[in-house]
Design a protein around this motif. Structure first.
Motif, PDB file in Angstrom:
ATOM      1  N   ARG A  13       0.837  -1.211   0.000  1.00  0.00           N
ATOM      2  CA  ARG A  13       0.000   0.000   0.000  1.00  0.00           C
ATOM      3  C   ARG A  13       0.865   1.252   0.000  1.00  0.00           C
ATOM      4  O   ARG A  13       0.547   2.238  -0.657  1.00  0.00           O
ATOM      5  N   ARG A  14       1.951   1.221   0.752  1.00  0.00           N
ATOM      6  CA  ARG A  14       2.804   2.410   0.896  1.00  0.00           C
ATOM      7  C   ARG A  14       3.623   2.661  -0.365  1.00  0.00           C
ATOM      8  O   ARG A  14       3.752   3.771  -0.830  1.00  0.00           O
ATOM      9  N   PHE A  15       4.214   1.583  -0.912  1.00  0.00           N
ATOM     10  CA  PHE A  15       5.222   1.764  -1.968  1.00  0.00           C
ATOM     11  C   PHE A  15       4.885   1.022  -3.267  1.00  0.00           C
ATOM     12  O   PHE A  15       5.651   1.093  -4.223  1.00  0.00           O
ATOM     13  N   HIS A  33       1.190   3.769  10.368  1.00  0.00           N
ATOM     14  CA  HIS A  33       0.614   5.105  10.597  1.00  0.00           C
ATOM     15  C   HIS A  33      -0.386   5.490   9.512  1.00  0.00           C
ATOM     16  O   HIS A  33      -0.146   5.281   8.326  1.00  0.00           O
ATOM     17  N   ARG A  34      -1.483   6.034   9.928  1.00  0.00           N
ATOM     18  CA  ARG A  34      -2.380   6.800   9.063  1.00  0.00           C
ATOM     19  C   ARG A  34      -3.035   7.834   9.946  1.00  0.00           C
ATOM     20  O   ARG A  34      -3.226   7.619  11.154  1.00  0.00           O
ATOM     21  N   SER A  35      -3.380   8.993   9.357  1.00  0.00           N
ATOM     22  CA  SER A  35      -4.096  10.001  10.124  1.00  0.00           C
ATOM     23  C   SER A  35      -5.492   9.492  10.407  1.00  0.00           C
ATOM     24  O   SER A  35      -6.145   8.917   9.528  1.00  0.00           O
ATOM     25  N   VAL A  36      -5.946   9.696  11.637  1.00  0.00           N
ATOM     26  CA  VAL A  36      -7.287   9.260  12.045  1.00  0.00           C
ATOM     27  C   VAL A  36      -8.136  10.506  12.281  1.00  0.00           C
ATOM     28  O   VAL A  36      -7.721  11.425  12.997  1.00  0.00           O
ATOM     29  N   ARG A  37      -9.295  10.548  11.634  1.00  0.00           N
ATOM     30  CA  ARG A  37     -10.157  11.733  11.740  1.00  0.00           C
ATOM     31  C   ARG A  37     -11.533  11.407  12.320  1.00  0.00           C
ATOM     32  O   ARG A  37     -12.341  12.294  12.514  1.00  0.00           O
ATOM     33  N   LYS A  38     -11.786  10.086  12.551  1.00  0.00           N
ATOM     34  CA  LYS A  38     -13.067   9.686  13.173  1.00  0.00           C
ATOM     35  C   LYS A  38     -12.761   8.883  14.429  1.00  0.00           C
ATOM     36  O   LYS A  38     -12.080   7.850  14.366  1.00  0.00           O
ATOM     37  N   ASN A  88     -12.858  24.844  11.311  1.00  0.00           N
ATOM     38  CA  ASN A  88     -14.019  24.041  11.696  1.00  0.00           C
ATOM     39  C   ASN A  88     -13.877  22.556  11.404  1.00  0.00           C
ATOM     40  O   ASN A  88     -14.861  21.902  11.025  1.00  0.00           O
ATOM     41  N   GLN A  89     -12.710  22.009  11.561  1.00  0.00           N
ATOM     42  CA  GLN A  89     -12.537  20.581  11.252  1.00  0.00           C
ATOM     43  C   GLN A  89     -13.193  19.740  12.354  1.00  0.00           C
ATOM     44  O   GLN A  89     -12.948  19.937  13.538  1.00  0.00           O
ATOM     45  N   GLU A  90     -14.004  18.787  11.885  1.00  0.00           N
ATOM     46  CA  GLU A  90     -14.837  17.974  12.779  1.00  0.00           C
ATOM     47  C   GLU A  90     -14.002  17.234  13.832  1.00  0.00           C
ATOM     48  O   GLU A  90     -14.376  17.141  14.999  1.00  0.00           O
ATOM     49  N   VAL A 153      -4.104   9.565  15.679  1.00  0.00           N
ATOM     50  CA  VAL A 153      -3.758  10.992  15.755  1.00  0.00           C
ATOM     51  C   VAL A 153      -4.020  11.670  14.421  1.00  0.00           C
ATOM     52  O   VAL A 153      -3.976  11.036  13.362  1.00  0.00           O
ATOM     53  N   CYS A 154      -4.300  12.962  14.498  1.00  0.00           N
ATOM     54  CA  CYS A 154      -4.343  13.784  13.284  1.00  0.00           C
ATOM     55  C   CYS A 154      -3.746  15.151  13.617  1.00  0.00           C
ATOM     56  O   CYS A 154      -4.231  15.852  14.515  1.00  0.00           O
ATOM     57  N   TYR A 155      -2.691  15.500  12.920  1.00  0.00           N
ATOM     58  CA  TYR A 155      -2.099  16.841  13.076  1.00  0.00           C
ATOM     59  C   TYR A 155      -3.062  17.871  12.478  1.00  0.00           C
ATOM     60  O   TYR A 155      -3.791  17.569  11.527  1.00  0.00           O
ATOM     61  N   ILE A 156      -3.008  19.084  13.015  1.00  0.00           N
ATOM     62  CA  ILE A 156      -3.888  20.152  12.538  1.00  0.00           C
ATOM     63  C   ILE A 156      -3.065  21.415  12.246  1.00  0.00           C
ATOM     64  O   ILE A 156      -2.838  22.264  13.121  1.00  0.00           O
ATOM     65  N   GLY A 157      -2.625  21.512  10.985  1.00  0.00           N
ATOM     66  CA  GLY A 157      -1.866  22.697  10.568  1.00  0.00           C
ATOM     67  C   GLY A 157      -2.740  23.938  10.517  1.00  0.00           C
ATOM     68  O   GLY A 157      -2.239  25.075  10.586  1.00  0.00           O
ATOM     69  N   ALA A 158      -4.059  23.720  10.427  1.00  0.00           N
ATOM     70  CA  ALA A 158      -4.990  24.848  10.365  1.00  0.00           C
ATOM     71  C   ALA A 158      -4.940  25.694  11.642  1.00  0.00           C
ATOM     72  O   ALA A 158      -5.511  26.786  11.684  1.00  0.00           O
ATOM     73  N   LEU A 179       2.065  26.401  16.316  1.00  0.00           N
ATOM     74  CA  LEU A 179       2.513  25.837  15.031  1.00  0.00           C
ATOM     75  C   LEU A 179       1.518  24.848  14.443  1.00  0.00           C
ATOM     76  O   LEU A 179       1.264  24.849  13.246  1.00  0.00           O
ATOM     77  N   PHE A 180       0.975  23.991  15.283  1.00  0.00           N
ATOM     78  CA  PHE A 180      -0.046  23.054  14.803  1.00  0.00           C
ATOM     79  C   PHE A 180      -0.751  22.436  16.007  1.00  0.00           C
ATOM     80  O   PHE A 180      -0.250  22.506  17.133  1.00  0.00           O
ATOM     81  N   GLY A 181      -1.908  21.876  15.742  1.00  0.00           N
ATOM     82  CA  GLY A 181      -2.626  21.142  16.774  1.00  0.00           C
ATOM     83  C   GLY A 181      -2.483  19.654  16.538  1.00  0.00           C
ATOM     84  O   GLY A 181      -1.935  19.224  15.516  1.00  0.00           O
ATOM     85  N   PRO A 197      -0.240   6.011   0.118  1.00  0.00           N
ATOM     86  CA  PRO A 197       1.050   5.772  -0.546  1.00  0.00           C
ATOM     87  C   PRO A 197       2.043   6.902  -0.290  1.00  0.00           C
ATOM     88  O   PRO A 197       1.644   8.061  -0.146  1.00  0.00           O
ATOM     89  N   ARG A 198       3.302   6.540  -0.231  1.00  0.00           N
ATOM     90  CA  ARG A 198       4.391   7.510  -0.180  1.00  0.00           C
ATOM     91  C   ARG A 198       5.278   7.276  -1.396  1.00  0.00           C
ATOM     92  O   ARG A 198       5.243   6.209  -2.024  1.00  0.00           O
ATOM     93  N   MET A 199       6.102   8.291  -1.695  1.00  0.00           N
ATOM     94  CA  MET A 199       7.059   8.116  -2.787  1.00  0.00           C
ATOM     95  C   MET A 199       7.993   6.948  -2.475  1.00  0.00           C
ATOM     96  O   MET A 199       8.235   6.641  -1.314  1.00  0.00           O
TER      97      MET A 199
HETATM   98  C1  FMN Z   1       2.042  19.539  10.349  1.00  0.00           C
HETATM   99  C2  FMN Z   1       0.837  18.823   9.780  1.00  0.00           C
HETATM  100  C3  FMN Z   1      -0.373  19.476   9.656  1.00  0.00           C
HETATM  101  C4  FMN Z   1      -1.493  18.798   9.207  1.00  0.00           C
HETATM  102  N1  FMN Z   1      -2.704  19.449   9.180  1.00  0.00           N
HETATM  103  C5  FMN Z   1      -3.833  18.755   8.908  1.00  0.00           C
HETATM  104  C6  FMN Z   1      -5.114  19.375   9.038  1.00  0.00           C
HETATM  105  O1  FMN Z   1      -5.241  20.576   9.379  1.00  0.00           O
HETATM  106  N2  FMN Z   1      -6.215  18.624   8.804  1.00  0.00           N
HETATM  107  C7  FMN Z   1      -6.129  17.294   8.452  1.00  0.00           C
HETATM  108  O2  FMN Z   1      -7.175  16.663   8.271  1.00  0.00           O
HETATM  109  N3  FMN Z   1      -4.925  16.682   8.295  1.00  0.00           N
HETATM  110  C8  FMN Z   1      -3.787  17.381   8.536  1.00  0.00           C
HETATM  111  N4  FMN Z   1      -2.554  16.763   8.435  1.00  0.00           N
HETATM  112  C9  FMN Z   1      -2.477  15.335   8.053  1.00  0.00           C
HETATM  113  C10 FMN Z   1      -1.905  15.153   6.647  1.00  0.00           C
HETATM  114  O3  FMN Z   1      -2.851  15.547   5.701  1.00  0.00           O
HETATM  115  C11 FMN Z   1      -1.518  13.690   6.491  1.00  0.00           C
HETATM  116  O4  FMN Z   1      -0.504  13.359   7.407  1.00  0.00           O
HETATM  117  C12 FMN Z   1      -1.035  13.378   5.058  1.00  0.00           C
HETATM  118  O5  FMN Z   1      -2.067  13.572   4.126  1.00  0.00           O
HETATM  119  C13 FMN Z   1      -0.555  11.936   4.948  1.00  0.00           C
HETATM  120  O6  FMN Z   1      -1.591  11.051   5.317  1.00  0.00           O
HETATM  121  P1  FMN Z   1      -1.402   9.990   6.492  1.00  0.00           P
HETATM  122  O7  FMN Z   1      -0.970  10.737   7.737  1.00  0.00           O
HETATM  123  O8  FMN Z   1      -2.731   9.327   6.674  1.00  0.00           O
HETATM  124  O9  FMN Z   1      -0.348   9.024   6.048  1.00  0.00           O
HETATM  125  C14 FMN Z   1      -1.406  17.439   8.820  1.00  0.00           C
HETATM  126  C15 FMN Z   1      -0.168  16.803   8.904  1.00  0.00           C
HETATM  127  C16 FMN Z   1       0.938  17.465   9.380  1.00  0.00           C
HETATM  128  C17 FMN Z   1       2.253  16.734   9.505  1.00  0.00           C
END
Ligand code: FMN
Length: 269
Positions: A13-15, A33-38, A88-90, A153-158, A179-181, A197-199
């Motif tokens: 899946r990654r490569f 790792h994958r970002s979790v939003r739910k 306003n991210q859920e 986890v999900c990072y929040i650059g917003a 810097l980020f949430g 996927p990653r490069m």
């Molecule tokens: C510093 C930073 C800020 C991010 N900000 C957001 C965000 O505001 N909202 C969001 O849904 N995902 C955010 N992400 C998640 C990225 O979109 C996500 O890591 C990227 O698309 C790769 O997907 P993966 O983490 O599922 O592998 C952020 C990630 C990082 C590292």
């Protein structure tokens, strides 16, 4: 722990390939790792909050300066407000624990001032970069520790969309810049976020020196397949989307950051 794919699946899946021989088992959880939003509504035990902060602050930190702070936001009204500030991210509303990460020069300025030091180097770009690096290292160590426990986890650059709004809500002093949430919580198993996927390693990893020309290899093709699998309708490639993502019309309020850093005496020299 709900994510448990074997190495072969993860590497594919990654490569887009079978894994090479000899990948150590201990590394496999990092590939999950994958970002979790739910998230499920279940809370995270307060002892785990402390454990995660301790893991974060155990990260390497430039010259042991620890130029960062982290603010947790749990009060429902304040959480709703910070979510508003973060586009306003859920997931900012619904996660069990939300933390905001700050580059922080003011604690060192304070401690050093008490012993008669001026810290007049802190306004150089070097120390803004240093704080930024330290924040990212601490946050990612928290992320890894959280994922090891089965949290998502999900990072929040917003968090950077409205620097004065964030500073006001969290009472950030001058010299501390958000810097980020980061959203943390127990992943909702019904959502099952995909491995993105990653490069290929050889696009990123240059052995001894950079190649003459950069390359993303087959990444556009693999990402197009991924977008289709995920039911994303856009026909734009990753290169097109990403090029557009960084054009000057997509700064979402962050074009004021230079000014905001100046105001905070960070990175100005
Ligand atoms: C510093 C930073 C800020 C991010 N900000 C957001 C965000 O505001 N909202 C969001 O849904 N995902 C955010 N992400 C998640 C990225 O979109 C996500 O890591 C990227 O698309 C790769 O997907 P993966 O983490 O599922 O592998 C952020 C990630 C990082 C590292």
């Amino acid at each position: 722990v709900i994510f448990s794919e074997p190495l072969e699946t993860l590497w594919q899946r990654r490569f887009g390939q079978d894994p090479p021989a000899g990948i150590p088992e201990a590394v496999v959880p990092f590939l999950r790792h994958r970002s979790v939003r739910k998230f499920l509504p279940e809370p995270i035990d307060p002892a785990v909050h402390e454990a995660l902060i301790a893991a974060a602050t155990s990260a390497s930190t430039s010259s042991n300066l620890q130029l960062y702070s982290v603010v947790s936001v749990q009060d429902p009204e304040r959480r709703a407000r910070i979510a508003e500030l973060c586009a306003n991210q859920e997931q900012v509303k619904s996660c069990a624990w939300f933390v905001a990460w700050f580059a922080d020069h003011q604690r060192l300025r304070h401690a050093a001032a008490l012993v008669g030091e001026e810290c007049n180097g802190l306004d150089y770009t070097e120390f803004m970069l240093m704080a930024t690096i330290d924040v990212a290292l601490a946050a990612e160590r928290m992320a890894c520790a959280a994922e090891a426990l089965g949290l998502g986890v999900c990072y929040i650059g917003a968090l950077r969309n409205n620097p004065p709004g964030v500073a006001e809500l969290l009472k950030a002093p001058a010299g501390a810049v958000g810097l980020f949430g980061m959203c943390l919580g127990w992943p909702d198993p019904s959502a099952s976020p995909a491995i993105k996927p990653r490069m290929s390693l050889d696009s990123i990893w240059h052995q001894e020196a950079f190649p003459d020309e950069a390359s993303i290899g087959d990444y556009d093709a693999r990402m197009t397949e991924f977008y289709q699998e995920q039911g994303m309708s856009s026909s734009a490639s990753w290169s097109q989307k990403s090029g557009r993502r960084v054009d000057e019309h997509h700064l979402s309020g962050r074009e004021v950051l230079r000014e905001w850093l100046d105001k905070n005496q960070m990175g100005t020299r």
